[in-house]
Write an enzyme that holds these catalytic residues in place. Structure first.
Site, PDB file in Angstrom:
ATOM      1  N   THR A 142      48.708  78.687 -24.605  1.00 31.56           N
ATOM      2  CA  THR A 142      47.673  79.256 -23.739  1.00 31.56           C
ATOM      3  C   THR A 142      46.297  79.204 -24.400  1.00 31.56           C
ATOM      4  N   GLU A 424      55.187  83.772 -20.277  1.00 29.34           N
ATOM      5  CA  GLU A 424      56.206  82.744 -20.024  1.00 29.34           C
ATOM      6  C   GLU A 424      56.220  82.344 -18.552  1.00 29.34           C
TER       7      GLU A 424
HETATM    8  C1  LIG Z   1      68.963  78.628 -34.894  1.00 32.09           C
HETATM    9  C2  LIG Z   1      67.651  79.052 -34.331  1.00 32.09           C
HETATM   10  C3  LIG Z   1      67.777  80.252 -33.485  1.00 32.09           C
HETATM   11  C4  LIG Z   1      66.894  81.299 -34.000  1.00 32.09           C
HETATM   12  C5  LIG Z   1      67.406  82.605 -33.689  1.00 32.09           C
HETATM   13  C6  LIG Z   1      66.933  83.019 -32.348  1.00 32.09           C
HETATM   14  C7  LIG Z   1      67.397  84.377 -32.125  1.00 32.09           C
HETATM   15  C8  LIG Z   1      66.491  85.069 -31.203  1.00 32.09           C
HETATM   16  C9  LIG Z   1      65.668  85.968 -31.966  1.00 32.09           C
HETATM   17  C10 LIG Z   1      64.543  86.381 -31.525  1.00 32.09           C
HETATM   18  C11 LIG Z   1      64.003  86.071 -30.184  1.00 32.09           C
HETATM   19  C12 LIG Z   1      62.728  86.722 -30.002  1.00 32.09           C
HETATM   20  C13 LIG Z   1      62.407  86.814 -28.556  1.00 32.09           C
HETATM   21  C14 LIG Z   1      61.290  85.932 -28.226  1.00 32.09           C
HETATM   22  C15 LIG Z   1      60.358  86.633 -27.335  1.00 32.09           C
HETATM   23  C16 LIG Z   1      59.332  85.658 -26.920  1.00 32.09           C
HETATM   24  C17 LIG Z   1      58.183  86.382 -26.345  1.00 32.09           C
HETATM   25  C18 LIG Z   1      57.438  85.377 -25.548  1.00 32.09           C
HETATM   26  C19 LIG Z   1      56.012  85.730 -25.490  1.00 32.09           C
HETATM   27  C20 LIG Z   1      55.311  84.879 -24.483  1.00 32.09           C
HETATM   28  C21 LIG Z   1      55.117  83.467 -24.885  1.00 32.09           C
HETATM   29  C22 LIG Z   1      54.350  82.656 -23.846  1.00 32.09           C
HETATM   30  O1  LIG Z   1      53.878  83.151 -22.868  1.00 32.09           O
HETATM   31  S1  LIG Z   1      54.219  81.011 -24.169  1.00 32.09           S
HETATM   32  C23 LIG Z   1      53.266  80.344 -22.846  1.00 32.09           C
HETATM   33  C24 LIG Z   1      54.006  80.308 -21.553  1.00 32.09           C
HETATM   34  N1  LIG Z   1      53.251  79.616 -20.572  1.00 32.09           N
HETATM   35  C25 LIG Z   1      53.713  79.306 -19.390  1.00 32.09           C
HETATM   36  O2  LIG Z   1      54.808  79.672 -19.044  1.00 32.09           O
HETATM   37  C26 LIG Z   1      52.841  78.434 -18.536  1.00 32.09           C
HETATM   38  C27 LIG Z   1      53.212  78.455 -17.085  1.00 32.09           C
HETATM   39  N2  LIG Z   1      52.945  77.166 -16.462  1.00 32.09           N
HETATM   40  C28 LIG Z   1      53.893  76.175 -16.340  1.00 32.09           C
HETATM   41  O3  LIG Z   1      55.008  76.345 -16.806  1.00 32.09           O
HETATM   42  C29 LIG Z   1      53.581  74.916 -15.604  1.00 32.09           C
HETATM   43  O4  LIG Z   1      52.396  74.351 -15.825  1.00 32.09           O
HETATM   44  C30 LIG Z   1      53.815  75.085 -14.098  1.00 32.09           C
HETATM   45  C31 LIG Z   1      55.203  75.619 -13.890  1.00 32.09           C
HETATM   46  C32 LIG Z   1      52.793  76.054 -13.491  1.00 32.09           C
HETATM   47  C33 LIG Z   1      53.792  73.724 -13.387  1.00 32.09           C
HETATM   48  O5  LIG Z   1      52.587  73.206 -13.364  1.00 32.09           O
HETATM   49  P1  LIG Z   1      52.175  72.025 -12.309  1.00 32.09           P
HETATM   50  O6  LIG Z   1      52.205  72.427 -10.915  1.00 32.09           O
HETATM   51  O7  LIG Z   1      50.937  71.517 -12.853  1.00 32.09           O
HETATM   52  O8  LIG Z   1      53.344  71.040 -12.379  1.00 32.09           O
HETATM   53  P2  LIG Z   1      53.582  69.877 -13.334  1.00 32.09           P
HETATM   54  O9  LIG Z   1      52.804  68.704 -12.898  1.00 32.09           O
HETATM   55  O10 LIG Z   1      53.384  70.354 -14.683  1.00 32.09           O
HETATM   56  O11 LIG Z   1      55.086  69.631 -12.964  1.00 32.09           O
HETATM   57  C34 LIG Z   1      55.494  68.992 -11.812  1.00 32.09           C
HETATM   58  C35 LIG Z   1      57.003  68.861 -11.808  1.00 32.09           C
HETATM   59  O12 LIG Z   1      57.602  69.368 -13.012  1.00 32.09           O
HETATM   60  C36 LIG Z   1      58.481  70.438 -12.700  1.00 32.09           C
HETATM   61  N3  LIG Z   1      58.444  71.406 -13.802  1.00 32.09           N
HETATM   62  C37 LIG Z   1      57.452  72.243 -14.113  1.00 32.09           C
HETATM   63  N4  LIG Z   1      57.812  72.977 -15.180  1.00 32.09           N
HETATM   64  C38 LIG Z   1      59.033  72.555 -15.542  1.00 32.09           C
HETATM   65  C39 LIG Z   1      59.923  72.933 -16.578  1.00 32.09           C
HETATM   66  N5  LIG Z   1      59.618  73.918 -17.449  1.00 32.09           N
HETATM   67  N6  LIG Z   1      61.097  72.321 -16.671  1.00 32.09           N
HETATM   68  C40 LIG Z   1      61.438  71.359 -15.780  1.00 32.09           C
HETATM   69  N7  LIG Z   1      60.635  70.945 -14.773  1.00 32.09           N
HETATM   70  C41 LIG Z   1      59.457  71.541 -14.653  1.00 32.09           C
HETATM   71  C42 LIG Z   1      57.931  70.965 -11.433  1.00 32.09           C
HETATM   72  O13 LIG Z   1      58.890  71.733 -10.749  1.00 32.09           O
HETATM   73  C43 LIG Z   1      57.563  69.711 -10.735  1.00 32.09           C
HETATM   74  O14 LIG Z   1      58.741  69.058 -10.271  1.00 32.09           O
HETATM   75  P3  LIG Z   1      58.702  68.133  -8.999  1.00 32.09           P
HETATM   76  O15 LIG Z   1      60.025  67.426  -9.054  1.00 32.09           O
HETATM   77  O16 LIG Z   1      57.534  67.235  -9.085  1.00 32.09           O
HETATM   78  O17 LIG Z   1      58.613  69.051  -7.853  1.00 32.09           O
HETATM   79  C1  FAD Z   2      51.781  89.984 -24.242  1.00 33.30           C
HETATM   80  C2  FAD Z   2      51.518  88.522 -24.037  1.00 33.30           C
HETATM   81  C3  FAD Z   2      52.005  87.624 -24.962  1.00 33.30           C
HETATM   82  C4  FAD Z   2      51.742  86.260 -24.821  1.00 33.30           C
HETATM   83  N1  FAD Z   2      52.183  85.395 -25.778  1.00 33.30           N
HETATM   84  C5  FAD Z   2      51.865  84.081 -25.689  1.00 33.30           C
HETATM   85  C6  FAD Z   2      52.266  83.171 -26.698  1.00 33.30           C
HETATM   86  O1  FAD Z   2      52.928  83.536 -27.665  1.00 33.30           O
HETATM   87  N2  FAD Z   2      51.893  81.880 -26.596  1.00 33.30           N
HETATM   88  C7  FAD Z   2      51.159  81.426 -25.550  1.00 33.30           C
HETATM   89  O2  FAD Z   2      50.854  80.239 -25.515  1.00 33.30           O
HETATM   90  N3  FAD Z   2      50.784  82.260 -24.548  1.00 33.30           N
HETATM   91  C8  FAD Z   2      51.118  83.568 -24.599  1.00 33.30           C
HETATM   92  N4  FAD Z   2      50.737  84.438 -23.590  1.00 33.30           N
HETATM   93  C9  FAD Z   2      49.964  83.923 -22.460  1.00 33.30           C
HETATM   94  C10 FAD Z   2      50.766  83.865 -21.168  1.00 33.30           C
HETATM   95  O3  FAD Z   2      51.732  82.867 -21.232  1.00 33.30           O
HETATM   96  C11 FAD Z   2      49.824  83.646 -19.982  1.00 33.30           C
HETATM   97  O4  FAD Z   2      48.993  84.782 -19.886  1.00 33.30           O
HETATM   98  C12 FAD Z   2      50.610  83.425 -18.713  1.00 33.30           C
HETATM   99  O5  FAD Z   2      51.228  82.163 -18.713  1.00 33.30           O
HETATM  100  C13 FAD Z   2      49.747  83.584 -17.444  1.00 33.30           C
HETATM  101  O6  FAD Z   2      48.682  82.722 -17.459  1.00 33.30           O
HETATM  102  P1  FAD Z   2      47.178  83.236 -17.203  1.00 33.30           P
HETATM  103  O7  FAD Z   2      46.920  84.348 -18.145  1.00 33.30           O
HETATM  104  O8  FAD Z   2      46.326  82.020 -17.280  1.00 33.30           O
HETATM  105  O9  FAD Z   2      47.172  83.820 -15.757  1.00 33.30           O
HETATM  106  P2  FAD Z   2      46.431  83.224 -14.483  1.00 33.30           P
HETATM  107  O10 FAD Z   2      47.063  81.941 -14.123  1.00 33.30           O
HETATM  108  O11 FAD Z   2      44.959  83.224 -14.694  1.00 33.30           O
HETATM  109  O12 FAD Z   2      46.856  84.305 -13.409  1.00 33.30           O
HETATM  110  C14 FAD Z   2      45.945  85.192 -12.748  1.00 33.30           C
HETATM  111  C15 FAD Z   2      46.321  85.302 -11.258  1.00 33.30           C
HETATM  112  O13 FAD Z   2      46.160  84.033 -10.642  1.00 33.30           O
HETATM  113  C16 FAD Z   2      47.291  83.706  -9.870  1.00 33.30           C
HETATM  114  N5  FAD Z   2      47.512  82.244  -9.867  1.00 33.30           N
HETATM  115  C17 FAD Z   2      47.268  81.362 -10.867  1.00 33.30           C
HETATM  116  N6  FAD Z   2      47.644  80.131 -10.503  1.00 33.30           N
HETATM  117  C18 FAD Z   2      48.156  80.218  -9.274  1.00 33.30           C
HETATM  118  C19 FAD Z   2      48.726  79.293  -8.365  1.00 33.30           C
HETATM  119  N7  FAD Z   2      48.889  78.011  -8.697  1.00 33.30           N
HETATM  120  N8  FAD Z   2      49.140  79.735  -7.167  1.00 33.30           N
HETATM  121  C20 FAD Z   2      49.032  81.027  -6.841  1.00 33.30           C
HETATM  122  N9  FAD Z   2      48.506  81.959  -7.652  1.00 33.30           N
HETATM  123  C21 FAD Z   2      48.065  81.570  -8.857  1.00 33.30           C
HETATM  124  C22 FAD Z   2      48.455  84.425 -10.563  1.00 33.30           C
HETATM  125  O14 FAD Z   2      49.527  84.646  -9.663  1.00 33.30           O
HETATM  126  C23 FAD Z   2      47.780  85.710 -11.018  1.00 33.30           C
HETATM  127  O15 FAD Z   2      47.835  86.636  -9.958  1.00 33.30           O
HETATM  128  C24 FAD Z   2      50.986  85.797 -23.711  1.00 33.30           C
HETATM  129  C25 FAD Z   2      50.527  86.713 -22.751  1.00 33.30           C
HETATM  130  C26 FAD Z   2      50.785  88.061 -22.915  1.00 33.30           C
HETATM  131  C27 FAD Z   2      50.260  89.019 -21.890  1.00 33.30           C
END
Ligand SMILES: CCCCCCCC/C=C\CCCCCCCCCCCC(=O)SCCNC(=O)CCNC(=O)[C@H](O)C(C)(C)COP(=O)(O)OP(=O)(O)OC[C@H]1O[C@@H](n2cnc3c(N)ncnc32)[C@H](O)[C@@H]1OP(=O)(O)O
Ligand code: FAD
Length: 662
Positions: A142, A424
Site C-alpha cells: 500500500t 487485506e
Molecule cells: C513456514 C512459514 C510459516 C510461518 C508461520 C506462519 C504462522 C502464522 C503466524 C502468524 C500469522 C500472523 C498473522 C498475519 C496477520 C496479517 C495482518 C495483515 C495486515 C494487513 C496487510 C495488508 O493489508 S497487505 C495489503 C493488502 N492489499 C489489498 O488487499 C489490495 C486490494 N486490492 C486488490 O487485491 C486488487 O487490486 C483488486 C482485487 C481490487 C483487483 O483489482 P483490479 O480490478 O484492478 O483487477 P486486476 O486487473 O488486478 O485483476 C483482474 C482479474 O484478476 C482477478 N484477481 C484479482 N485479485 C486476484 C487474486 N488475489 N487472486 C486471483 N485472481 C485475482 C480478478 O478477479 C480479475 O479476474 P477476471 O477473470 O478478469 O474477472
Molecule cells: C491496521 C492496518 C494494517 C495494514 N497493514 C498493511 C500492510 O502490512 N501492508 C500493506 O501493504 N498495507 C497494509 N494496510 C493497508 C490496507 O491494505 C489498505 O488500507 C486497504 O487495502 C484499503 O485500501 P485503501 O486504504 O486505499 O482504501 P480505499 O480504496 O481508499 O477505500 C476508501 C473507500 O473507497 C471505496 N472504494 C475504493 N475502490 C472502490 C471500488 N473499486 N468500488 C467501490 N468502492 C471503492 C471503498 O469501498 C471505501 O469505502 C493496512 C491497513 C490497516 C488499516
C-alpha cells in the site's frame, strides 16, 4: 481461591451436552485439543510471558514489551521444536494475548510470500535467515495514494543491465509506502510491490526483496527514509510504517522469480498467471475468516458469561432480580451471534482446507481453481468480518456500562479486529470481486456450461427462470435445515440474476462496461452477500452430518436453525420478493426463533465454555470462568495509574492555587 459464582455453576450443571466433546470437535480431535492446551500452558506458565496490563502502558512501552515478547517467542519456539505453522500461530496468539504484534507481517506475509513466490535458489538464500530472524521482513504494498487499486501503485523497480541491479524509486508523495506492519521500527527488509520496468517497458507489479536497514546497526540504508506512521485506533503494539525509496539498488536476484523472471540481459519472461503475485493476500484473507470466528466467539464468551452472573431489574414484582440472560431481548441480541460464531468457526476450517487444497494444485501447475479460491476468500473475508465487527459491538453494549471498561476486554477485541474490514482488501471492494466471479459464472451457465463448486447452483437458473413469483410455491419448511439451505441457495441465485440483469440493463442504455458496473454496484454487493450467506448456511448444515454425539448434534442443530432463520428475518425482503417465503411464514419464523432462544438458554454458558478460552487468553473481568466479576473489577480499578497516590499532583498544581485565588 475464591469460590465459583453460584449462578455460573448452575448454568454448567444444567447443560445438556458435554463441553469437552464439543471442544474436541471444534479443535478437530481430542488429540488436537490436548496439544493446543499444552502449547497454551507453555506460554501461560512461562515467567517471561507474564502479562502486564497494556491499558496502563504508553504506546512506546507497549511496542517495547511486544518486541521483547516476540524475540523471546522466537527463541522458545526453536527450543521447543515448534515449527508447524498452526502451532506457531497458537503459541503466538497466546504470547500476545490476541493482540497484533510487530512480527505479524514477517510471519504471516513475508515468509509466506518467500515460500510461494521465491525460486528454489532464492529460498536457499533468504528463507533460513528469515526463519532465524536475521532478516526481519514486512510486506510493503500500500502507498499513500493507493491501497485498493494496486495496478496504479507508483513505486518503480527499473532494471539496469549494466550492473544487473534493480533501481527502486518512490517518485511522488503519493507513492510513499504507507501502512505496512513492522515497517516503522522493526524490519530490516521489506517485500516491496513495485512496477517493473525493463528494457524500457513496464510489466506491471512484481515483488522485490529490499534491504531497508543495516544488518549490524539497524540504521536506515542510504536512499531509504523509513518510520512509524503514528498512533491509530488500535494496533498499538504494531509499528505500521512509511517508506520512501530513492535510487535504492538491489541485485537482480532480489526480484522474486518463481514465476516471472528478468534475465541478466533484461529480457522478461512472463508468469503463467499474473495474479500469482497476489497470492499472499488470498492466504491472509482465507485466514481472516477464522479470525472472525475467534473475535466473535471471544466476545460472546464475555457477554454470555457476564449475562449469566449479572442480575438487574424485575421480571415479576416481588421476585429476586433475574439474570439478565433470562431477558428475551438479551437472548435475541446474543444467541444469533453465538450461532454465527459457530458457523464462522466451521467456515474458517473450510476456508483453510480449501486454500491448502487449491494451492497444492497451483503448485502442481493447475491454476484452474484460482478464480474460485480468490472469489471465495474475498467474499467470505468480507462477509464474516462485517458480521463479527458489528457483533463485537453488540456484545459490548449487551454488557451495559461495564462493557465500556477496558477490563471487559471488549474494546481491545474491537479495535484489534475492526481493521480486518479494511486491510487485506477493503470489504466492499472484496464483495465486488466476488460479484465479478458470480456474474461471469452466471453468464457461463446461461451459455450452457456446467459449473462446479460453490457456484454450481447457478446451473439451476434455467429451472428457476420462467416461473413468475406469484405462481411459485413457497419452498421453505422453517423447521427443516435442508429446506432453509435450499431457500438461501435460491435467494443467492435470484440476487445474482438481479445483478446480472442490472448490468445488462445499464449496457442496453449504451453505457460503457465500467459505468454499467458502477451503476449496478448495490445489486452486485447484495448478490455477493447472498452467495456468501448461502455458503455459510450450507457449510453449517454440512458440518452437522459429521457429528455422531447426539447431545452435541442436537444443540448445534438448534444453533444452525437459529442462524438460518435469523438471517432470513434480517433479509426478509429478498426472500419475499423471490417468492421463497410467504408473509404468514415470516411471523411463524419469529415464533420459531423465540422457541429456539428458549431451547438454547440452558446451554448458552456451556456453548461458550466449549470455545475453551482460558482466562489469560480472554483477558476480561466480565468473562472470567469463575464468574467473580465484581471483585476482580474492583481490584483492577485500584491498579489504575491515577490511583497510585491518594491525591493527584494536578490538585496541587491547579485546583489548590485556584481555590486560593477565588
Ligand atoms: C513456514 C512459514 C510459516 C510461518 C508461520 C506462519 C504462522 C502464522 C503466524 C502468524 C500469522 C500472523 C498473522 C498475519 C496477520 C496479517 C495482518 C495483515 C495486515 C494487513 C496487510 C495488508 O493489508 S497487505 C495489503 C493488502 N492489499 C489489498 O488487499 C489490495 C486490494 N486490492 C486488490 O487485491 C486488487 O487490486 C483488486 C482485487 C481490487 C483487483 O483489482 P483490479 O480490478 O484492478 O483487477 P486486476 O486487473 O488486478 O485483476 C483482474 C482479474 O484478476 C482477478 N484477481 C484479482 N485479485 C486476484 C487474486 N488475489 N487472486 C486471483 N485472481 C485475482 C480478478 O478477479 C480479475 O479476474 P477476471 O477473470 O478478469 O474477472
Ligand atoms: C491496521 C492496518 C494494517 C495494514 N497493514 C498493511 C500492510 O502490512 N501492508 C500493506 O501493504 N498495507 C497494509 N494496510 C493497508 C490496507 O491494505 C489498505 O488500507 C486497504 O487495502 C484499503 O485500501 P485503501 O486504504 O486505499 O482504501 P480505499 O480504496 O481508499 O477505500 C476508501 C473507500 O473507497 C471505496 N472504494 C475504493 N475502490 C472502490 C471500488 N473499486 N468500488 C467501490 N468502492 C471503492 C471503498 O469501498 C471505501 O469505502 C493496512 C491497513 C490497516 C488499516
Amino acid at each position: 481461591l475464591a469460590a465459583m459464582n453460584p449462578d455460573i455453576c448452575r448454568e454448567r450443571e444444567n447443560a445438556t451436552f458435554n463441553t469437552e466433546t464439543l471442544t474436541n470437535m471444534l479443535d478437530g480431535s481430542a488429540e488436537k485439543t490436548r496439544r493446543r492446551r499444552e502449547i497454551e500452558s507453555l506460554v501461560i506458565n512461562d515467567p517471561d510471558f507474564q502479562h502486564d496490563d497494556p491499558n496502563f502502558m504508553s504506546r512506546s512501552e507497549r511496542y517495547d514489551a511486544a518486541v521483547k515478547k516476540s524475540s523471546q517467542m522466537i527463541m522458545k519456539l526453536r527450543d521447543y521444536g515448534i515449527s508447524d505453522p498452526e502451532e506457531i500461530y497458537f503459541y503466538k496468539r497466546c504470547v500476545h494475548r490476541g493482540f497484533s504484534e510487530p512480527l505479524d507481517l514477517h510471519l504471516g506475509m513475508f515468509l509466506t510470500t518467500l515460500l510461494n513466490q521465491a525460486s528454489p535458489t532464492q529460498l536457499d538464500t533468504f528463507f533460513t535467515p528469515a526463519w532465524n530472524l536475521e532478516i526481519v521482513g514486512t510486506y510493503a504494498q500500500t502507498e499513500l495514494g493507493h491501497g485498493t487499486h494496486i495496478r496504479k501503485l507508483e513505486t518503480t523497480a527499473t532494471y539496469d543491465p549494466s550492473t544487473q541491479e534493480f533501481v527502486l524509486n518512490c517518485p511522488t508523495v503519493s507513492s510513499i509506502k504507507w501502512w505496512p506492519g513492522g515497517l516503522g521500527k522493526t524490519s530490516n527488509h521489506a517485500i516491496v510491490l513495485a512496477q517493473l520496468y525493463t528494457l524500457g517497458k513496464c510489466h506491471g507489479l512484481h515483488a522485490f526483496i529490499v534491504p531497508i536497514r543495516c544488518m549490524k546497526t539497524h540504521q536506515p540504508l542510504p536512499g531509504v527514509t523509513v518510520g512509524d506512521i503514528g498512533p491509530k485506533f488500535g494496533f498499538e503494539e504494531v509499528d505500521n510504517g512509511y517508506l520512501k525509496l530513492e535510487n535504492v539498488r538491489i541485485p537482480r536476484e532480489n526480484m522474486l522469480m518463481k514465476y516471472a523472471q528478468v534475465e541478466p540481459d533484461g529480457s522478461y519472461l512472463k508468469p503463467p498467471s499474473d495474479k500469482l503475485t497476489y497470492g499472499t493476500m488470498v492466504f491472509i484473507r482465507a485466514m481472516i475468516v477464522g479470525e472472525s470466528a475467534r473475535a466473535l466467539s471471544k466476545s460472546c464468551t464475555i457477554a454470555i458469561r457476564y449475562s449469566a452472573v449479572r442480575h438487574q431489574s424485575e421480571l415479576r414484582p416481588g421476585e429476586p432480580e433475574p439474570q439478565i440472560l433470562d431477558y428475551q431481548a438479551q437472548q435475541y441480541k446474543l444467541f444469533p451471534l453465538l450461532a454465527a460464531a459457530y458457523a464462522f468457526t466451521f467456515v474458517g476450517q473450510y476456508m483453510s482446507d480449501t486454500y491448502h487444497r487449491i494451492t497444492g494444485h497451483i503448485n502442481q501447475g493447475d491454476f484452474s481453481q484460482l478464480p474460485e479460491l480468490h472469489a471465495l476468500a474475498a467474499g467470505l473475508k468480507a462477509f464474516t468480518t462485517w458480521t463479527a465487527n458489528a457483533g463485537i459491538e453488540v456484545c459490548r453494549m449487551a454488557c451495559g456500562g461495564h462493557g465500556y471498561l477496558c477490563c471487559s476486554g471488549l474494546p481491545d477485541i474491537y479495535v484489534t479486529f475492526t481493521p480486518t474490514c479494511t486491510y487485506e482488501g477493503e470489504n466492499t471492494v472484496m464483495m465486488l470481486q466476488t460479484a465479478r466471479f458470480l456474474v461471469k459464472c452466471y453468464r457461463q451457465a446461461r451459455e450452457g456450461q456446467q459449473l462446479s463448486g460453490t457456484v454450481s447452483y447457478l446451473n439451476e437458473q434455467q429451472r428457476l427462470q420462467p416461473q413468475p413469483v406469484s405462481s411459485r410455491p413457497t419452498v421453505v419448511n422453517i423447521n427443516d435445515l435442508a429446506s432453509l439451505v435450499e431457500a438461501y441457495k435460491l435467494r443467492a441465485a435470484k440476487l445474482v440474476e438481479v445483478a446480472a440483469k442490472s448490468l445488462q440493463g445499464e449496457l442496453q442504455r449504451s453505457i460503457s462496461q465500467e459505468d454499467a458496473w458502477n451503476n449496478s454496484s448495490i445489486e452486485l454487493v447484495r448478490a455477493s452477500d447472498a452467495h456468501c450467506h448461502y455458503v455459510v448456511v450450507e457449510l453449517f448444515a454440512a458440518k452437522l452430518s459429521e457429528i455422531s454425539d447426539t447431545a452435541v448434534h442436537s444443540v448445534l442443530n438448534t444453533l444452525a436453525l437459529l442462524y438460518a432463520l435469523h438471517g432470513i428475518t434480517l433479509n426478509s425482503g429478498d426472500f419475499l420478493q423471490a417468492g421463497l417465503l410467504s408473509v404468514p411464514q415470516l411471523s411463524q419464523i419469529t415464533q420459531r426463533i423465540k422457541a429456539l432462544l428458549v431451547e438454547i438458554r440452558p446451554n448458552a454458558v456451556a456453548l461458550v465454555d466449549s470455545f475453551d478460552y482460558n482466562d489469560e487468553m480472554l483477558n476480561s473481568v466480565l468473562g472470567r470462568y469463575d464468574g467473580n466479576v465484581y471483585e476482580s473489577m474492583f481490584e483492577w480499578a485500584k491498579r489504575s495509574p491515577l490511583n497510585r497516590t491518594e491525591v493527584h499532583e494536578s490538585y496541587y498544581k491547579y485546583m489548590k492555587p485556584l481555590r486560593s485565588k477565588l
